[in-house]
Each structure stands twice: as C-alpha cells, then as structure tokens.
Design a protein around this motif. Structure first.
Motif, PDB file in Angstrom:
ATOM      1  N   ALA A 100      10.158   2.342   7.478  1.00 43.00           N
ATOM      2  CA  ALA A 100      11.023   1.187   7.229  1.00 43.00           C
ATOM      3  C   ALA A 100      12.227   1.593   6.393  1.00 43.00           C
ATOM      4  O   ALA A 100      12.101   2.317   5.402  1.00 43.00           O
ATOM      5  CB  ALA A 100      10.233   0.096   6.511  1.00 43.00           C
TER       6      ALA A 100
ATOM      7  N   SER B 131      -2.860  -5.122  10.001  1.00 42.95           N
ATOM      8  CA  SER B 131      -2.011  -4.474   8.991  1.00 42.95           C
ATOM      9  C   SER B 131      -0.563  -4.787   9.351  1.00 42.95           C
ATOM     10  O   SER B 131      -0.124  -4.515  10.484  1.00 42.95           O
ATOM     11  CB  SER B 131      -2.244  -2.967   8.981  1.00 42.95           C
ATOM     12  OG  SER B 131      -1.394  -2.387   8.014  1.00 42.95           O
ATOM     13  N   GLY B 132       0.160  -5.365   8.396  1.00 42.46           N
ATOM     14  CA  GLY B 132       1.480  -5.908   8.683  1.00 42.46           C
ATOM     15  C   GLY B 132       2.413  -4.932   9.380  1.00 42.46           C
ATOM     16  O   GLY B 132       2.946  -5.213  10.461  1.00 42.46           O
ATOM     17  N   SER B 133       2.601  -3.756   8.769  1.00 43.61           N
ATOM     18  CA  SER B 133       3.627  -2.844   9.284  1.00 43.61           C
ATOM     19  C   SER B 133       3.300  -2.322  10.684  1.00 43.61           C
ATOM     20  O   SER B 133       4.172  -1.796  11.370  1.00 43.61           O
ATOM     21  CB  SER B 133       3.837  -1.676   8.320  1.00 43.61           C
ATOM     22  OG  SER B 133       2.608  -1.042   8.070  1.00 43.61           O
TER      23      SER B 133
ATOM     24  N   SER C 178      -1.494  -0.190  -0.410  1.00 44.56           N
ATOM     25  CA  SER C 178      -0.286  -1.001  -0.208  1.00 44.56           C
ATOM     26  C   SER C 178      -0.638  -2.486  -0.252  1.00 44.56           C
ATOM     27  O   SER C 178       0.189  -3.301  -0.678  1.00 44.56           O
ATOM     28  CB  SER C 178       0.486  -0.599   1.043  1.00 44.56           C
ATOM     29  OG  SER C 178      -0.350  -0.485   2.132  1.00 44.56           O
ATOM     30  N   SER C 179      -1.849  -2.867   0.145  1.00 45.77           N
ATOM     31  CA  SER C 179      -2.222  -4.295   0.040  1.00 45.77           C
ATOM     32  C   SER C 179      -2.175  -4.758  -1.412  1.00 45.77           C
ATOM     33  O   SER C 179      -1.702  -5.865  -1.710  1.00 45.77           O
ATOM     34  CB  SER C 179      -3.623  -4.532   0.600  1.00 45.77           C
ATOM     35  OG  SER C 179      -3.615  -4.272   1.971  1.00 45.77           O
TER      36      SER C 179
ATOM     37  N   TYR D  35       8.910  -4.055   4.014  1.00 53.63           N
ATOM     38  CA  TYR D  35       7.948  -5.165   3.931  1.00 53.63           C
ATOM     39  C   TYR D  35       7.205  -4.966   2.625  1.00 53.63           C
ATOM     40  O   TYR D  35       6.434  -4.025   2.486  1.00 53.63           O
ATOM     41  CB  TYR D  35       7.038  -5.058   5.147  1.00 53.63           C
ATOM     42  CG  TYR D  35       5.653  -5.650   5.069  1.00 53.63           C
ATOM     43  CD1 TYR D  35       5.437  -6.975   4.660  1.00 53.63           C
ATOM     44  CD2 TYR D  35       4.546  -4.897   5.478  1.00 53.63           C
ATOM     45  CE1 TYR D  35       4.145  -7.502   4.655  1.00 53.63           C
ATOM     46  CE2 TYR D  35       3.264  -5.424   5.475  1.00 53.63           C
ATOM     47  CZ  TYR D  35       3.066  -6.732   5.061  1.00 53.63           C
ATOM     48  OH  TYR D  35       1.794  -7.250   5.050  1.00 53.63           O
TER      49      TYR D  35
ATOM     50  N   ARG E 265       5.416  -3.199  13.873  1.00 54.52           N
ATOM     51  CA  ARG E 265       6.689  -2.541  14.202  1.00 54.52           C
ATOM     52  C   ARG E 265       6.476  -1.255  15.008  1.00 54.52           C
ATOM     53  O   ARG E 265       7.442  -0.544  15.273  1.00 54.52           O
ATOM     54  CB  ARG E 265       7.469  -2.242  12.917  1.00 54.52           C
ATOM     55  CG  ARG E 265       7.880  -3.493  12.125  1.00 54.52           C
ATOM     56  CD  ARG E 265       8.772  -3.089  10.948  1.00 54.52           C
ATOM     57  NE  ARG E 265       8.144  -2.011  10.223  1.00 54.52           N
ATOM     58  CZ  ARG E 265       7.871  -1.991   8.924  1.00 54.52           C
ATOM     59  NH1 ARG E 265       8.228  -3.015   8.159  1.00 54.52           N
ATOM     60  NH2 ARG E 265       7.293  -0.951   8.370  1.00 54.52           N
TER      61      ARG E 265
ATOM     62  N   HIS F 249       1.463  -5.095  -2.547  1.00 53.18           N
ATOM     63  CA  HIS F 249       2.072  -6.353  -2.097  1.00 53.18           C
ATOM     64  C   HIS F 249       1.829  -7.479  -3.103  1.00 53.18           C
ATOM     65  O   HIS F 249       2.654  -8.376  -3.250  1.00 53.18           O
ATOM     66  CB  HIS F 249       1.480  -6.779  -0.746  1.00 53.18           C
ATOM     67  CG  HIS F 249       1.980  -6.004   0.426  1.00 53.18           C
ATOM     68  ND1 HIS F 249       3.246  -6.148   0.936  1.00 53.18           N
ATOM     69  CD2 HIS F 249       1.391  -5.067   1.211  1.00 53.18           C
ATOM     70  CE1 HIS F 249       3.405  -5.344   1.984  1.00 53.18           C
ATOM     71  NE2 HIS F 249       2.288  -4.671   2.159  1.00 53.18           N
TER      72      HIS F 249
ATOM     73  N   ASP G 231       8.128   5.507   1.597  1.00 57.37           N
ATOM     74  CA  ASP G 231       7.226   4.369   1.738  1.00 57.37           C
ATOM     75  C   ASP G 231       6.414   4.251   0.455  1.00 57.37           C
ATOM     76  O   ASP G 231       6.803   4.786  -0.569  1.00 57.37           O
ATOM     77  CB  ASP G 231       6.349   4.551   2.980  1.00 57.37           C
ATOM     78  CG  ASP G 231       6.876   3.698   4.130  1.00 57.37           C
ATOM     79  OD1 ASP G 231       7.634   2.759   3.869  1.00 57.37           O
ATOM     80  OD2 ASP G 231       6.509   3.979   5.278  1.00 57.37           O
ATOM     81  N   ALA G 232       5.259   3.591   0.520  1.00 59.44           N
ATOM     82  CA  ALA G 232       4.425   3.474  -0.671  1.00 59.44           C
ATOM     83  C   ALA G 232       3.672   4.790  -0.855  1.00 59.44           C
ATOM     84  O   ALA G 232       2.482   4.896  -0.575  1.00 59.44           O
ATOM     85  CB  ALA G 232       3.473   2.303  -0.520  1.00 59.44           C
TER      86      ALA G 232
ATOM     87  N   LYS H  40       3.933 -10.679   0.316  1.00 64.42           N
ATOM     88  CA  LYS H  40       3.519 -11.528   1.445  1.00 64.42           C
ATOM     89  C   LYS H  40       3.561 -12.997   1.043  1.00 64.42           C
ATOM     90  O   LYS H  40       3.270 -13.333  -0.098  1.00 64.42           O
ATOM     91  CB  LYS H  40       2.074 -11.207   1.851  1.00 64.42           C
ATOM     92  CG  LYS H  40       1.801  -9.747   2.134  1.00 64.42           C
ATOM     93  CD  LYS H  40       0.346  -9.523   2.545  1.00 64.42           C
ATOM     94  CE  LYS H  40       0.016  -8.034   2.581  1.00 64.42           C
ATOM     95  NZ  LYS H  40      -1.328  -7.738   3.057  1.00 64.42           N
TER      96      LYS H  40
ATOM     97  N   ASN I  98      -0.997 -11.691   6.813  1.00 63.27           N
ATOM     98  CA  ASN I  98       0.055 -10.679   6.638  1.00 63.27           C
ATOM     99  C   ASN I  98       1.422 -11.209   7.062  1.00 63.27           C
ATOM    100  O   ASN I  98       2.131 -10.589   7.866  1.00 63.27           O
ATOM    101  CB  ASN I  98      -0.266  -9.383   7.410  1.00 63.27           C
ATOM    102  CG  ASN I  98      -1.443  -8.658   6.801  1.00 63.27           C
ATOM    103  OD1 ASN I  98      -1.730  -8.798   5.613  1.00 63.27           O
ATOM    104  ND2 ASN I  98      -2.136  -7.873   7.611  1.00 63.27           N
TER     105      ASN I  98
ATOM    106  N   SER J 100      -1.766   3.197   8.306  1.00 59.63           N
ATOM    107  CA  SER J 100      -2.339   1.934   8.767  1.00 59.63           C
ATOM    108  C   SER J 100      -1.465   1.359   9.881  1.00 59.63           C
ATOM    109  O   SER J 100      -1.976   0.710  10.787  1.00 59.63           O
ATOM    110  CB  SER J 100      -2.555   0.949   7.620  1.00 59.63           C
ATOM    111  OG  SER J 100      -1.340   0.431   7.171  1.00 59.63           O
TER     112      SER J 100
HETATM  113  C1  DP6 Z   1       5.488   0.169   1.752  1.00 61.93           C
HETATM  114  O1  DP6 Z   1       1.488  -2.723   6.340  1.00 61.93           O
HETATM  115  O2  DP6 Z   1       0.312  -1.128   4.776  1.00 61.93           O
HETATM  116  O3  DP6 Z   1       4.972   0.784   3.991  1.00 61.93           O
HETATM  117  O4  DP6 Z   1      -0.170  -5.593   5.692  1.00 61.93           O
HETATM  118  O5  DP6 Z   1      -1.488  -5.060   3.644  1.00 61.93           O
HETATM  119  O6  DP6 Z   1      -1.727  -3.636   5.702  1.00 61.93           O
HETATM  120  P1  DP6 Z   1      -0.814  -4.516   4.859  1.00 61.93           P
HETATM  121  O7  DP6 Z   1       0.344  -3.597   4.293  1.00 61.93           O
HETATM  122  P2  DP6 Z   1       1.107  -2.378   4.954  1.00 61.93           P
HETATM  123  O8  DP6 Z   1       2.401  -2.317   4.021  1.00 61.93           O
HETATM  124  C2  DP6 Z   1       3.290  -1.268   4.169  1.00 61.93           C
HETATM  125  C3  DP6 Z   1       4.417  -1.447   3.244  1.00 61.93           C
HETATM  126  C4  DP6 Z   1       5.388  -0.303   3.189  1.00 61.93           C
HETATM  127  C5  DP6 Z   1       6.782  -0.758   3.604  1.00 61.93           C
HETATM  128  C6  DP6 Z   1       6.983  -0.994   5.083  1.00 61.93           C
HETATM  129  O9  DP6 Z   1       6.430  -0.260   5.915  1.00 61.93           O
HETATM  130  O10 DP6 Z   1       7.765  -1.893   5.403  1.00 61.93           O
END
Ligand code: DP6
Length: 364
Positions: free
Chosen positions: A15, A184-186, A229-230, A19, A189, A233, A320-321, A22, A28, A140
């Motif tokens: 990214a 898992s949110g990311s 990363s959860s 993201y 994409r 958030h 990233d994280a 939340k 997510n 993830s």
């Molecule tokens: C820092 O998708 O791992 O990579 O939805 O809780 O599974 P969950 O979180 P996740 O968050 C990743 C966040 C990030 C930034 C990004 O990829 O946008």
C-alpha cells in the motif's frame, strides 16, 4: 461430486496509502480508503484437494484440513524459495472460519454469475509463501486472497466455467474480494492489479500512466512481529495524531490518484514517503507506543531521506507494519538500483518483484 485437485496463487500487495484503523473490526471496514500496488512473485500458493464429504448428504459441516506444506508440483513453477507458514492454533482457526465464510458466500455469488455451486465437500488446503512471514510483507493479504480463491473454485460445480468467468468477469473477482476482506482487510486488494483502490466494502483496479516498474524489499529483519496488524489497527486510534487522519488520508489519496494518472513519479514518491512516516508515527505515539523499526530500518530511512526530498525523480519508498523497506523504481533503472542496494544493504537482504495482476488459478 468428483474429487478435484487444483493450484492457485495470490500475490501480496504494497500500500502507498495505508489501511490503518477500522470503523468495524468484525467486518474489517476501514476508516479510510487505501491504494496499493499488486505484486507478482511475492505470493502465497495454495494447492487444494476437494473430495466428496465423508458425511455424505446427511448434513453437518464438512471437513477442512489446513496444512502448512509445500503444495505438490509447485517447486518447478514458483520462482524463489518457498517458505511454509507457521500457523498458530488461533491463526488456523481464523483461516478455517474464513473457509466456511467463503463457502457460504459462494452459494450466493456463483449462481449470480451463472455458475452452479456445491458446498458439501471435504477440503484439504496446502499452502506455502515465497517470502518470510510476519515481517511487514503482507502475508495475510496473499494468504487470505489465495484461500478465498481456492475455496471459491472448490465450490464451483463446473470448475472450467469458473476459471473462464474468473478471467473474463471482473465483478466475480470483486465479489470474492469483498468476502476476502472479511478475513483480512488488505487481502481485498490482491485480486486485481497493478493499482488497486479499496473504498468501503470493496476494491477495484484504477488507471495509471506509468513506465514499467520494479519492486525491491530490503529485508532488515525476518523476526516475527510482536504487535499484530489487527492490534495496530486498534492502538493507532489512541494516538493524539489520529485526529483528522481519515480526512487527511482521503485528500492525500486524491493527490496520489491524480499523480498516478499523470505519471508523476516524483509526487507519488513524496506522498508515499509522507504516508509511511505518518502511519509509523501513529504507532510511535499510541497510548502504548510500539515500533516495528529496527536499527537497520532507521539507518535505511536516513539513507533514503535526502533522495526523496531533493532528487527530481526519487524512488518510491514505503513500509508496511514491519521493519522492511519497499522500494519501487522504473524498470529501466532496476539494474542500477539492484547494484546500489546490494552495495549498501548486502546481496542476501534483497527481494525483487514487479507489479502483478492479482489472484489466479495456476493449473487446470
Ligand atoms: C499496515 O489487512 O493485515 O499492511 O484486516 O486486521 O487482517 P486485518 O489487517 P491487515 O492490515 C494491514 C495494514 C497495513 C497497511 C495496508 O496494507 O494498507
């Protein structure tokens, strides 16, 4: 139902607009839109075997077995070293719940695309990654995208029809990307590429006018991260810097989208740099402050900083994280950058990739 074996893979994504935070942790749903570049070789492979349910048609839930094993037949196909995921009991339970979620969703989504769905089967999933886990390369994202595609394909009564629809009907990918997001949110994409915008419940590819690009990861550390990363958030919202972040990010995103469509690499690089610093500043200033940075991360950031601020066309640098540094450059400059990064960080510290097109079925 016949037994079926198939192989799928899904890439990670990086990214540029993050993201982080939340509005709904259960689903997510993000506080702000995010925008990423889909990768290609840095991916999760999943081989699955679908067999008629041992429970027959008597009902009850079918069996799902998740094995961190090398999927048969991929050694010759996958480029680079394959790593087996280390799944905790909680991580395994999360994936199994996700497989059930995809099966439930598939029974509605597939018929909407003219595909018949079966959900009574036993499933063995074997997966491996082409990169180290939990070190800031979004494992993830790729693993949930790959598990989602594998399960969706397993639910198709006619898998050839599914594969045709997958490669021709982008809305089918988008429907399963929304389901994947709930795991898992990311991961939502990682279904299209190379540039993907995630807004609200779903993600879709966006236009860019850019030269061919190369992507490097400077591996500073492969240690498992101590704050998931959860958890990140949640914690970012306790930072005094959180105030105004969603609105600020949406404005930054608009500028980035304009720069992508104009091919303005310098603006893309400067916005990405600012965004990465801002996300990590949230980590550093949360009520329980934490950092993913290692000494090597700070050293590398100092090395890049003058380039980003002063070069006419700087590299795109983000994190990233995790402690590792992602660098995106025009492919015409990749040889020079590889030599430069090898010289500065060592040969073994570099992963290399390029933009990709998202989750795909590999064999049929
Ligand atoms: C820092 O998708 O791992 O990579 O939805 O809780 O599974 P969950 O979180 P996740 O968050 C990743 C966040 C990030 C930034 C990004 O990829 O946008």
């Amino acid at each position: 139902m016949n037994s079926l074996k198939r192989l799928v893979r899904a890439p990670s994504n990086i990214a540029l607009i993050k993201y982080m935070g939340k509005t709904d942790a259960g689903a997510n749903l993000p506080e702000n839109s995010s925008l990423s570049m889909t990768l290609d070789a840095l991916s999760t492979w999943v081989a699955f075997e679908r067999t008629p349910s041992a429970k027959g048609s008597s009902g009850g839930s079918s069996q799902i077995l998740l094995l961190p094993e090398l999927p048969a037949g991929i050694a010759g196909i996958a480029s680079g070293v394959l790593r087996l995921p280390h799944l905790s009991a909680a991580g395994r339970a999360k994936v199994i719940r996700h497989v059930e979620r995809v099966k439930t969703a598939a029974s509605e989504i597939l018929p909407a695309f003219g595909l018949r769905a079966h959900t009574e089967f036993d499933l063995v999933l074997r997966s491996a990654n082409t990169f180290p886990e939990a070190s800031g390369i979004a494992s993830s994202a790729s693993s949930f995208a790959a598990i989602t595609l594998a399960t969706a394909l397993a639910c198709a009564a006619d898998t050839e029809a599914f594969e045709r629809a997958w490669s021709t009907q982008v809305e089918l990918k988008r429907a399963f990307a929304r389901v994947s997001r709930q795991g898992s949110g990311s991961s939502c994409r990682s279904f299209e590429g190379p540039w993907v915008l995630w807004e609200g419940e779903g993600a879709h590819a966006v236009e860019a006018t850019l030269p061919e690009l190369s992507h490097f990861v400077i591996l500073i550390s492969e240690e498992t991260k101590t704050v998931s990363s959860s958890e990140a958030h949640l914690r970012v919202k306790t930072s005094p810097l959180w105030s105004g972040r969603p609105e600020r990010v949406e404005r930054r995103l608009e500028k980035l989208r304009a720069a992508l469509s104009q091919g303005d690499l310098a603006t893309i690089a400067r916005l990405s740099w600012t965004e990465a610093w801002e996300m990590h500043s949230l980590f550093h200033t949360s009520e329980e402050p934490f950092s993913y940075w290692k000494a090597g991360t700070i050293d590398a950031l100092h090395w890049f900083a003058p380039m980003i601020l002063t070069q006419p066309i700087p590299p795109i640098v983000t994190l990233d994280a995790g402690p590792n540094i992602h660098v995106i450059v025009p492919r015409t400059e990749a040889d020079a950058w590889r030599a430069n990064l090898h010289g500065r960080f060592g040969v073994s510290a570099l992963l290399e990739d390029r933009p990709g097109s998202g989750a795909q079925v590999v064999s049929s």
